[in-house]
Write a protein that holds these residues in place. Structure first.
Motif, PDB file in Angstrom:
ATOM      1  N   SER A 183       5.788  -9.670   6.856  1.00  6.98           N
ATOM      2  CA  SER A 183       4.568  -9.189   7.526  1.00  6.98           C
ATOM      3  C   SER A 183       4.449  -7.664   7.408  1.00  6.98           C
ATOM      4  O   SER A 183       3.354  -7.134   7.194  1.00  6.98           O
ATOM      5  N   LYS A 184       5.590  -6.960   7.470  1.00  5.34           N
ATOM      6  CA  LYS A 184       5.521  -5.493   7.314  1.00  5.34           C
ATOM      7  C   LYS A 184       5.198  -5.120   5.862  1.00  5.34           C
ATOM      8  O   LYS A 184       4.511  -4.131   5.612  1.00  5.34           O
ATOM      9  N   LEU A 185       5.679  -5.934   4.939  1.00  6.70           N
ATOM     10  CA  LEU A 185       5.320  -5.697   3.537  1.00  6.70           C
ATOM     11  C   LEU A 185       3.803  -5.878   3.358  1.00  6.70           C
ATOM     12  O   LEU A 185       3.150  -5.084   2.669  1.00  6.70           O
ATOM     13  N   MET A 186       3.256  -6.904   4.026  1.00  8.33           N
ATOM     14  CA  MET A 186       1.802  -7.148   3.942  1.00  8.33           C
ATOM     15  C   MET A 186       1.014  -5.936   4.449  1.00  8.33           C
ATOM     16  O   MET A 186       0.018  -5.534   3.852  1.00  8.33           O
ATOM     17  N   SER A 187       1.493  -5.345   5.535  1.00  5.64           N
ATOM     18  CA  SER A 187       0.809  -4.155   6.068  1.00  5.64           C
ATOM     19  C   SER A 187       0.849  -3.018   5.050  1.00  5.64           C
ATOM     20  O   SER A 187      -0.133  -2.293   4.870  1.00  5.64           O
ATOM     21  N   LEU A 188       2.002  -2.878   4.377  1.00 12.18           N
ATOM     22  CA  LEU A 188       2.118  -1.816   3.362  1.00 12.18           C
ATOM     23  C   LEU A 188       1.189  -2.087   2.180  1.00 12.18           C
ATOM     24  O   LEU A 188       0.601  -1.161   1.613  1.00 12.18           O
ATOM     25  N   VAL A 189       1.065  -3.371   1.826  1.00 16.56           N
ATOM     26  CA  VAL A 189       0.177  -3.730   0.704  1.00 16.56           C
ATOM     27  C   VAL A 189      -1.273  -3.363   1.053  1.00 16.56           C
ATOM     28  O   VAL A 189      -2.023  -2.865   0.206  1.00 16.56           O
ATOM     29  N   LEU A 190      -1.650  -3.567   2.324  1.00 16.64           N
ATOM     30  CA  LEU A 190      -3.010  -3.196   2.745  1.00 16.64           C
ATOM     31  C   LEU A 190      -3.201  -1.670   2.682  1.00 16.64           C
ATOM     32  O   LEU A 190      -4.260  -1.182   2.280  1.00 16.64           O
ATOM     33  N   ALA A 191      -2.150  -0.940   3.048  1.00 17.43           N
ATOM     34  CA  ALA A 191      -2.249   0.524   3.039  1.00 17.43           C
ATOM     35  C   ALA A 191      -2.148   1.099   1.618  1.00 17.43           C
ATOM     36  O   ALA A 191      -2.729   2.144   1.332  1.00 17.43           O
ATOM     37  N   PHE A 192      -1.397   0.410   0.749  1.00 13.55           N
ATOM     38  CA  PHE A 192      -1.209   0.895  -0.635  1.00 13.55           C
ATOM     39  C   PHE A 192      -1.541  -0.244  -1.610  1.00 13.55           C
ATOM     40  O   PHE A 192      -0.652  -0.808  -2.253  1.00 13.55           O
ATOM     41  N   PRO A 193      -2.826  -0.584  -1.729  1.00 11.77           N
ATOM     42  CA  PRO A 193      -3.184  -1.769  -2.526  1.00 11.77           C
ATOM     43  C   PRO A 193      -2.811  -1.675  -4.003  1.00 11.77           C
ATOM     44  O   PRO A 193      -2.662  -2.704  -4.662  1.00 11.77           O
ATOM     45  N   LYS A 194      -2.619  -0.461  -4.512  1.00 11.25           N
ATOM     46  CA  LYS A 194      -2.272  -0.341  -5.946  1.00 11.25           C
ATOM     47  C   LYS A 194      -0.760  -0.322  -6.175  1.00 11.25           C
ATOM     48  O   LYS A 194      -0.313  -0.266  -7.321  1.00 11.25           O
ATOM     49  N   ALA A 195       0.009  -0.318  -5.097  1.00 11.56           N
ATOM     50  CA  ALA A 195       1.467  -0.182  -5.248  1.00 11.56           C
ATOM     51  C   ALA A 195       2.076  -1.414  -5.909  1.00 11.56           C
ATOM     52  O   ALA A 195       1.641  -2.541  -5.669  1.00 11.56           O
ATOM     53  N   LYS A 196       3.079  -1.169  -6.725  1.00 12.61           N
ATOM     54  CA  LYS A 196       3.857  -2.260  -7.312  1.00 12.61           C
ATOM     55  C   LYS A 196       4.989  -2.610  -6.338  1.00 12.61           C
ATOM     56  O   LYS A 196       5.622  -1.710  -5.763  1.00 12.61           O
ATOM     57  N   ILE A 197       5.227  -3.919  -6.159  1.00 14.37           N
ATOM     58  CA  ILE A 197       6.317  -4.366  -5.283  1.00 14.37           C
ATOM     59  C   ILE A 197       7.537  -4.667  -6.157  1.00 14.37           C
ATOM     60  O   ILE A 197       7.451  -5.467  -7.094  1.00 14.37           O
ATOM     61  N   LEU A 198       8.646  -4.014  -5.835  1.00  7.81           N
ATOM     62  CA  LEU A 198       9.891  -4.202  -6.603  1.00  7.81           C
ATOM     63  C   LEU A 198      10.958  -4.753  -5.659  1.00  7.81           C
ATOM     64  O   LEU A 198      11.082  -4.263  -4.526  1.00  7.81           O
ATOM     65  N   ALA A 199      11.724  -5.725  -6.114  1.00  7.51           N
ATOM     66  CA  ALA A 199      12.746  -6.271  -5.209  1.00  7.51           C
ATOM     67  C   ALA A 199      14.025  -6.622  -5.952  1.00  7.51           C
ATOM     68  O   ALA A 199      14.005  -7.039  -7.116  1.00  7.51           O
ATOM     69  N   HIS A 200      15.132  -6.443  -5.247  1.00  4.17           N
ATOM     70  CA  HIS A 200      16.446  -6.864  -5.758  1.00  4.17           C
ATOM     71  C   HIS A 200      16.542  -8.381  -5.565  1.00  4.17           C
ATOM     72  O   HIS A 200      16.064  -8.904  -4.545  1.00  4.17           O
ATOM     73  N   PRO A 201      17.168  -9.104  -6.521  1.00  4.26           N
ATOM     74  CA  PRO A 201      17.190 -10.577  -6.400  1.00  4.26           C
ATOM     75  C   PRO A 201      18.005 -11.127  -5.229  1.00  4.26           C
ATOM     76  O   PRO A 201      17.986 -12.341  -4.994  1.00  4.26           O
ATOM     77  N   GLU A 202      18.694 -10.272  -4.480  1.00  6.91           N
ATOM     78  CA  GLU A 202      19.354 -10.748  -3.255  1.00  6.91           C
ATOM     79  C   GLU A 202      18.343 -10.917  -2.117  1.00  6.91           C
ATOM     80  O   GLU A 202      18.689 -11.427  -1.049  1.00  6.91           O
ATOM     81  N   SER A 203      17.101 -10.482  -2.327  1.00  6.69           N
ATOM     82  CA  SER A 203      16.082 -10.604  -1.269  1.00  6.69           C
ATOM     83  C   SER A 203      15.667 -12.070  -1.106  1.00  6.69           C
ATOM     84  O   SER A 203      15.897 -12.898  -1.995  1.00  6.69           O
ATOM     85  N   SER A 204      15.004 -12.347   0.019  1.00  4.36           N
ATOM     86  CA  SER A 204      14.637 -13.747   0.311  1.00  4.36           C
ATOM     87  C   SER A 204      13.572 -14.238  -0.674  1.00  4.36           C
ATOM     88  O   SER A 204      12.812 -13.428  -1.227  1.00  4.36           O
TER      89      SER A 204
END
Ligand code: 13P
Ligand code: SF4
Length: 312
Positions: A183-204
């Motif tokens: 949900s906090k990631l969703m808020s960031l996506v709304l604030a930074f709609p052009k941002a690329k999301i990067l994640a380590h494969p240990e994430s859920s």
């Protein structure tokens, strides 16, 4: 940098020259440790450096399983870890006894241990892998063989999806990577709609589904440096942001917050952060704490690590 930190940095530099020591640091270490290190990298890079070094002493600024891997690769060298309490919630998501029983129950399978595991567990497995080379290792296993993978269920699920291979998984996870908040990631996506999301494969899986790019810490750093986007939301431990800022000073790089984190929006590995500049200095000065290893376990654990290094 305050006077004490400057003094410590100078002392560390002198001691490393005098003692022919090399300082290897993981990306999750404190900024000042990264800055004084001879080499900063991910777990695969650091294993490779541990093989290549001609230094007599390896000071491993990271967590225990990483320093232990350096010792397996260099049984005749002195390997130091600034604080022996630098563990790993993922490596410790089962007892050695339980891991061994699990592997014995699946002795008909090819066994793959994530590098975030103890020497004793590596010694019982066919392959070791890191997040950089896990898919390559899994793909190298003949199609007709069943695979058992431990201890990270999130990396395991990601690999099943990526390689199309079925695997039996241990139910472990990293306390840091599993805590990222959708949900906090969703808020960031709304604030930074052009941002690329990067994640380590240990994430859920929920975070990985939303990611534009999934990779090891080195791969995430490379992506930020080379990709033309200006904004990035980072799903891994916040220590990596230091190298990202150095490599791409004009880009906006924001850590994905964890569920509990309502303050600094940073996700930090408490185990990595027990190492400090002061402890690094004391460790070089006294050549302690030192990583010790049963030579027989070391010899057995070397085989699956060597297979990984040869393959990847
Ligand atoms: P890397 O293989 O990317 O260094 O990851 C190690 C680790 O512990 C991640 O939490
Ligand atoms: Fe272990 Fe997670 Fe810390 Fe990496 S971030 S060292 S997997 S506890």
């Amino acid at each position: 940098m305050n006077d004490r930190k400057r003094w410590l940095t100078e002392q560390i530099d002198q001691l490393r020259r005098k003692k022919n020591a090399v300082i290897l640091a993981h990306y999750y270490q404190n900024q000042e440790i990264q800055d004084v290190a001879d080499f900063v990298g991910d777990s695969l890079d650091l294993s490779r450096k541990a093989v290549e070094t001609s230094a007599e002493i390896i000071v491993f600024a990271g967590v225990h399983f990483m320093a232990e891997t350096a010792k397996i690769l260099n049984p005749d060298k002195k390997v130091l870890l600034p604080d022996l309490e630098a563990g790993c919630s993922l490596a410790d998501s089962g007892s050695t006894f339980d891991y061994k029983i699990f592997l014995e129950l699946h002795s008909d399978c090819v066994s793959v241990a994530y590098i975030n595991s103890s020497a004793e567990i590596k010694a019982q497995c066919d392959y070791v892998c890191t997040s950089s080379n896990a898919a390559k290792i899994i793909q190298s296993i003949p199609e007709n063989r069943k695979i058992v993978f431990l201890p990270d269920k999130n990396l395991g699920k990601y690999l099943i999806q990526k390689t199309g291979r079925e695997m039996i998984l241990w139910d472990g996870a990293c306390a840091v990577h599993e805590a990222f908040s959708v949900s906090k990631l969703m808020s960031l996506v709304l604030a930074f709609p052009k941002a690329k999301i990067l994640a380590h494969p240990e994430s859920s899986p929920a975070i990985l589904r939303l990611a534009n790019f999934v990779g090891s810490t080195s791969a995430l750093l490379r992506y930020v440096t080379e990709n033309e986007s200006e904004e990035f939301l980072i799903g891994t431990e916040a220590g990596i942001l230091h190298q990202m800022h150095l490599a791409a000073p004009n880009k906006t790089i924001i850590p994905i917050p964890t569920e509990e984190d309502n303050t600094c929006a940073c996700s930090e590995c408490a185990f990595m952060k027990v190492n400090t500049l002061e402890k690094l200095y004391q460790c070089l000065l006294h050549e302690s704490p030192e990583i010790t290893l049963d030579p027989e376990i070391g010899r057995k654990a070397l085989k699956p690590i060597q297979r990984m290094l040869d393959l990847a």
